[in-house]
Design an enzyme around this catalytic site. Structure first.
Site, PDB file in Angstrom:
ATOM      1  N   LYS A 126       0.866  -1.192   0.000  1.00 13.50           N
ATOM      2  CA  LYS A 126       0.000   0.000   0.000  1.00 13.50           C
ATOM      3  C   LYS A 126       0.889   1.224   0.000  1.00 13.50           C
ATOM      4  O   LYS A 126       2.031   1.160   0.433  1.00 13.50           O
ATOM      5  CB  LYS A 126      -0.872   0.026   1.254  1.00 13.50           C
ATOM      6  CG  LYS A 126      -2.091   0.924   1.151  1.00 13.50           C
ATOM      7  CD  LYS A 126      -3.234   0.217   0.452  1.00 13.50           C
ATOM      8  CE  LYS A 126      -4.387   1.095   0.152  1.00 13.50           C
ATOM      9  NZ  LYS A 126      -5.554   0.313  -0.301  1.00 13.50           N
ATOM     10  N   ASP A 158      -6.921   4.379  -4.576  1.00 16.98           N
ATOM     11  CA  ASP A 158      -7.615   4.266  -3.290  1.00 16.98           C
ATOM     12  C   ASP A 158      -8.224   5.658  -3.077  1.00 16.98           C
ATOM     13  O   ASP A 158      -8.406   6.407  -4.052  1.00 16.98           O
ATOM     14  CB  ASP A 158      -6.645   3.859  -2.160  1.00 16.98           C
ATOM     15  CG  ASP A 158      -7.367   3.408  -0.880  1.00 16.98           C
ATOM     16  OD1 ASP A 158      -7.824   2.263  -0.819  1.00 16.98           O
ATOM     17  OD2 ASP A 158      -7.505   4.217   0.064  1.00 16.98           O
TER      18      ASP A 158
HETATM   19  P1  NDP Z   1     -12.811   8.062  -3.131  1.00 16.16           P
HETATM   20  O1  NDP Z   1     -11.742   9.043  -2.942  1.00 16.16           O
HETATM   21  O2  NDP Z   1     -13.349   7.829  -4.500  1.00 16.16           O
HETATM   22  O3  NDP Z   1     -14.054   8.407  -2.199  1.00 16.16           O
HETATM   23  C1  NDP Z   1     -13.932   8.488  -0.826  1.00 16.16           C
HETATM   24  C2  NDP Z   1     -15.278   8.848  -0.223  1.00 16.16           C
HETATM   25  O4  NDP Z   1     -15.205   8.724   1.193  1.00 16.16           O
HETATM   26  C3  NDP Z   1     -15.667  10.281  -0.498  1.00 16.16           C
HETATM   27  O5  NDP Z   1     -17.063  10.378  -0.521  1.00 16.16           O
HETATM   28  C4  NDP Z   1     -15.067  11.002   0.702  1.00 16.16           C
HETATM   29  O6  NDP Z   1     -15.689  12.246   0.992  1.00 16.16           O
HETATM   30  C5  NDP Z   1     -15.305  10.010   1.800  1.00 16.16           C
HETATM   31  N1  NDP Z   1     -14.261  10.145   2.829  1.00 16.16           N
HETATM   32  C6  NDP Z   1     -12.917  10.047   2.648  1.00 16.16           C
HETATM   33  N2  NDP Z   1     -12.257  10.260   3.786  1.00 16.16           N
HETATM   34  C7  NDP Z   1     -13.182  10.506   4.713  1.00 16.16           C
HETATM   35  C8  NDP Z   1     -13.130  10.808   6.090  1.00 16.16           C
HETATM   36  N3  NDP Z   1     -11.943  10.897   6.740  1.00 16.16           N
HETATM   37  N4  NDP Z   1     -14.298  10.979   6.734  1.00 16.16           N
HETATM   38  C9  NDP Z   1     -15.489  10.889   6.062  1.00 16.16           C
HETATM   39  N5  NDP Z   1     -15.598  10.611   4.765  1.00 16.16           N
HETATM   40  C10 NDP Z   1     -14.467  10.428   4.092  1.00 16.16           C
HETATM   41  O7  NDP Z   1     -12.251   6.703  -2.516  1.00 16.16           O
HETATM   42  P2  NDP Z   1     -12.760   5.207  -2.725  1.00 16.16           P
HETATM   43  O8  NDP Z   1     -14.202   5.189  -2.973  1.00 16.16           O
HETATM   44  O9  NDP Z   1     -11.845   4.559  -3.684  1.00 16.16           O
HETATM   45  O10 NDP Z   1     -12.444   4.572  -1.294  1.00 16.16           O
HETATM   46  C11 NDP Z   1     -13.400   4.501  -0.250  1.00 16.16           C
HETATM   47  C12 NDP Z   1     -13.012   3.387   0.722  1.00 16.16           C
HETATM   48  O11 NDP Z   1     -12.978   2.143   0.025  1.00 16.16           O
HETATM   49  C13 NDP Z   1     -11.640   3.531   1.371  1.00 16.16           C
HETATM   50  O12 NDP Z   1     -11.693   2.984   2.672  1.00 16.16           O
HETATM   51  C14 NDP Z   1     -10.751   2.651   0.491  1.00 16.16           C
HETATM   52  O13 NDP Z   1      -9.604   2.215   1.190  1.00 16.16           O
HETATM   53  C15 NDP Z   1     -11.717   1.508   0.217  1.00 16.16           C
HETATM   54  N6  NDP Z   1     -11.416   0.674  -0.939  1.00 16.16           N
HETATM   55  C16 NDP Z   1     -11.225   1.203  -2.176  1.00 16.16           C
HETATM   56  C17 NDP Z   1     -10.984   0.385  -3.258  1.00 16.16           C
HETATM   57  C18 NDP Z   1     -10.837   0.911  -4.634  1.00 16.16           C
HETATM   58  O14 NDP Z   1     -10.694   0.114  -5.539  1.00 16.16           O
HETATM   59  N7  NDP Z   1     -10.898   2.213  -4.867  1.00 16.16           N
HETATM   60  C19 NDP Z   1     -10.883  -1.074  -3.097  1.00 16.16           C
HETATM   61  C20 NDP Z   1     -11.182  -1.548  -1.752  1.00 16.16           C
HETATM   62  C21 NDP Z   1     -11.411  -0.689  -0.731  1.00 16.16           C
HETATM   63  P3  NDP Z   1     -15.081  13.619   0.409  1.00 16.16           P
HETATM   64  O15 NDP Z   1     -15.450  13.630  -1.029  1.00 16.16           O
HETATM   65  O16 NDP Z   1     -15.720  14.668   1.225  1.00 16.16           O
HETATM   66  O17 NDP Z   1     -13.596  13.519   0.619  1.00 16.16           O
HETATM   67  O1  2IT Z   2      -7.993  -1.430  -0.754  1.00 15.77           O
HETATM   68  C1  2IT Z   2      -7.910  -1.936  -1.883  1.00 15.77           C
HETATM   69  O2  2IT Z   2      -8.049  -3.151  -2.054  1.00 15.77           O
HETATM   70  C2  2IT Z   2      -7.664  -1.048  -3.030  1.00 15.77           C
HETATM   71  N1  2IT Z   2      -7.602   0.164  -2.849  1.00 15.77           N
HETATM   72  C3  2IT Z   2      -7.467  -1.622  -4.395  1.00 15.77           C
HETATM   73  C4  2IT Z   2      -6.057  -2.069  -4.585  1.00 15.77           C
HETATM   74  C5  2IT Z   2      -5.691  -2.493  -5.986  1.00 15.77           C
HETATM   75  O3  2IT Z   2      -4.514  -2.794  -6.163  1.00 15.77           O
HETATM   76  O4  2IT Z   2      -6.535  -2.526  -6.871  1.00 15.77           O
END
Ligand code: NDP
Ligand code: 2IT
Length: 450
Positions: A129, A169
């Site tokens: 990561k 992420d």
């Molecule tokens: P994005 O940046 O696309 O979206 C994040 C969302 O969460 C936004 O709506 C943001 O609000 C909100 N957010 C972020 N930080 C905070 C905080 N500290 N408090 C409250 N709300 C918050 O990220 P992702 O959708 O990619 O990721 C969301 C979650 O999913 C994370 O935990 C990530 O680790 C996990 N994840 C992501 C994967 C991926 O493929 N992208 C895979 C597996 C897990 P705002 O717009 O106001 O910042």
């Molecule tokens: O938390 C996660 O699994 C991710 N942000 C996706 C990682 C990846 O390599 O696609």
């Protein structure tokens, strides 16, 4: 609380001392070690080979300065990270997070969990990561580009298609991956699958963008069907966040017949009892990069509330936390239970505090922990790596079918492991134990460098 096993107690004590001041990392380690109690007890080879003390220590942790010049010609400095946690079953693999809250503890908890999650996918990927405390909010495209180029100038020394393959992420989506990939290619004069989540015109995989959200719902659907003979049809669903994971979780939930009644961002949440209009959310968040509060100005019958945590007070059947770590605490979990929630499945990483998890398990609701439930994103990244290696691309239908298969398998593997280790239906135990098994066997088989 201490562990029943003296071995685990010893290891955890060392980890706490070595990583004091890193609460998120210690939280993630503790949860896994608790699940591994019955595993360690049944398999003396684990202690004999020092597997636990090795698995909690990253193989490599890289921290670096990222300097870049903003639009006012001012020099800015951020901190960059990459943790290469475990390469026993494949090249390090895991996303990059750009958010002001990023620090060593956050990167290490994410990297540690990634090891087990990637193993659960069944694909040959180790765990890693990375990220930065860089805040993408309010930055121009040119600033984002210059930051990404500077970040990659250092990161490129440590990654490679067969070494370590980053992806997105929080704060890192297709735009950032594009700039990062461009810089890597410029520096190395190499067009390889060194990053996943790439744009579709230059090696990205169909369905990668949707994969975490879609995968979460494939997992949830399988969990509902197998554990309580239920479906998503007619269910009221609350989804926190409105980023990449949240949007495609909501999309698939609706496709499967549920009504998504609330979504949020870091400043507040929208409650729409008759169902969220996802096209409007996509326009605000994906196109305009705006705030969710805009939603109520565009859609009638919805209400906006300041503060993101209040979303858990809404009565719903299924809760899908898809924003960030520790977004549901014990009291909020209890509120969900009191309001009759039947399932919680995690799109975000570690969104539930240990107290919240205890509340879910005590009340016997269905609980899909992050490592299992959100593995669809990285699984599809694995499929992107395969397509890049073959220099070939599968259709959306092909990728989607593989993703679904993987998520269904993850549910059953986690469920079966929970049964095998004596707590049927406890998917925290099941996911941790099932993810651990292949990594531990591989570590033992590969020996220790004397
Ligand atoms: P994005 O940046 O696309 O979206 C994040 C969302 O969460 C936004 O709506 C943001 O609000 C909100 N957010 C972020 N930080 C905070 C905080 N500290 N408090 C409250 N709300 C918050 O990220 P992702 O959708 O990619 O990721 C969301 C979650 O999913 C994370 O935990 C990530 O680790 C996990 N994840 C992501 C994967 C991926 O493929 N992208 C895979 C597996 C897990 P705002 O717009 O106001 O910042
Ligand atoms: O938390 C996660 O699994 C991710 N942000 C996706 C990682 C990846 O390599 O696609």
């Amino acid at each position: 609380m201490s562990f029943k096993s003296a071995y685990l107690n010893r290891v955890y004590e060392t980890v706490s001392e070595r990583n004091s001041g890193e609460p998120e990392f210690l939280q993630a380690v503790r949860e896994v070690l608790e699940s591994l109690e019955p595993v360690v007890e049944k398999n003396p080879e684990i202690e004999k080979n020092g597997v636990i003390e090795r698995i909690v220590e990253p193989e490599r942790f890289i921290q670096f300065r990222v300097s870049w010049v903003d639009d006012n010609n001012k020099v800015q400095v951020n901190r960059g990270y990459r943790v290469q946690f475990n390469s026993a079953i494949g090249p390090y693999k895991g996303g990059l997070r750009f958010h002001p809250s990023v620090n060593a503890s956050v990167i290490k908890f994410l990297g540690f969990e990634q090891v087990f999650k990637n193993s659960l996918t069944g694909l040959p990927m180790g765990g890693g990561k990375g990220g930065s405390d860089f805040d993408t909010k309010g930055k121009s495209d040119a600033e984002i580009m210059r930051f990404c180029q500077s970040f990659m100038t250092e990161l490129s020394k440590h990654i490679g298609a067969d070494t370590d393959v980053p992806a997105g992420d929080i704060g890192v989506g297709a735009r950032e991956v594009g700039y990062l990939f461009g810089q890597y290619k410029r520096l190395r004069n190499e067009f390889t699958g060194v990053l996943t989540g790439k744009g579709l015109t230059y090696g990205g995989s169909l369905i990668r963008k949707e994969a975490t959200g879609y995968g979460l719902l494939y997992f949830t659907d399988e969990m509902l069907k197998n554990m309580k003979n239920e479906t998503l049809k007619g269910k009221k669903v609350v989804v926190s966040g409105s980023g990449n994971v949240a949007i495609y979780a909501a999309e698939k939930a609706m496709e499967l017949g549920a009504t998504v009644i609330a979504m949020s961002d870091s400043t507040g949440y929208v409650h729409s009892p008759n169902g969220i209009n996802l096209d409007v959310v996509k326009q605000i968040k994906e196109v305009e990069r705006g705030r969710i509060s805009e939603y109520v100005k565009r859609v009638e019958g919805a209400e906006y509330f300041e503060g993101c945590r209040g979303i858990w007070s809404i009565k719903c059947d299924i809760a899908l936390p898809c924003a960030t770590q520790n977004e549901i605490n014990g009291e909020e979990a209890q509120m969900l239970i009191d309001n009759g929630v039947i399932a919680v499945a995690e799109g975000a990483n570690m969104p539930s505090t240990p107290e919240a998890i205890e509340v879910y398990l005590k009340n016997g609701i269905m609980y899909g922990p992050a490592k299992a439930a959100n593995a669809g994103g990285v699984a599809t990244s694995g499929l992107e790596m395969s397509q890049n290696s073959m220099r070939y691309s599968w259709t959306s239908e092909e990728v989607d079918a593989k993703l679904k298969d993987i998520m269904v398998n993850i549910f059953h593997n986690a469920y079966n492991a929970s049964k095998q280790y004596g707590d049927e239906g406890n998917l925290v135990l099941g996911a941790n134990a099932a993810g651990f098994d292949k990594v531990a066997q591989s570590m033992i088989a590969q020996g220790i460098a004397y």
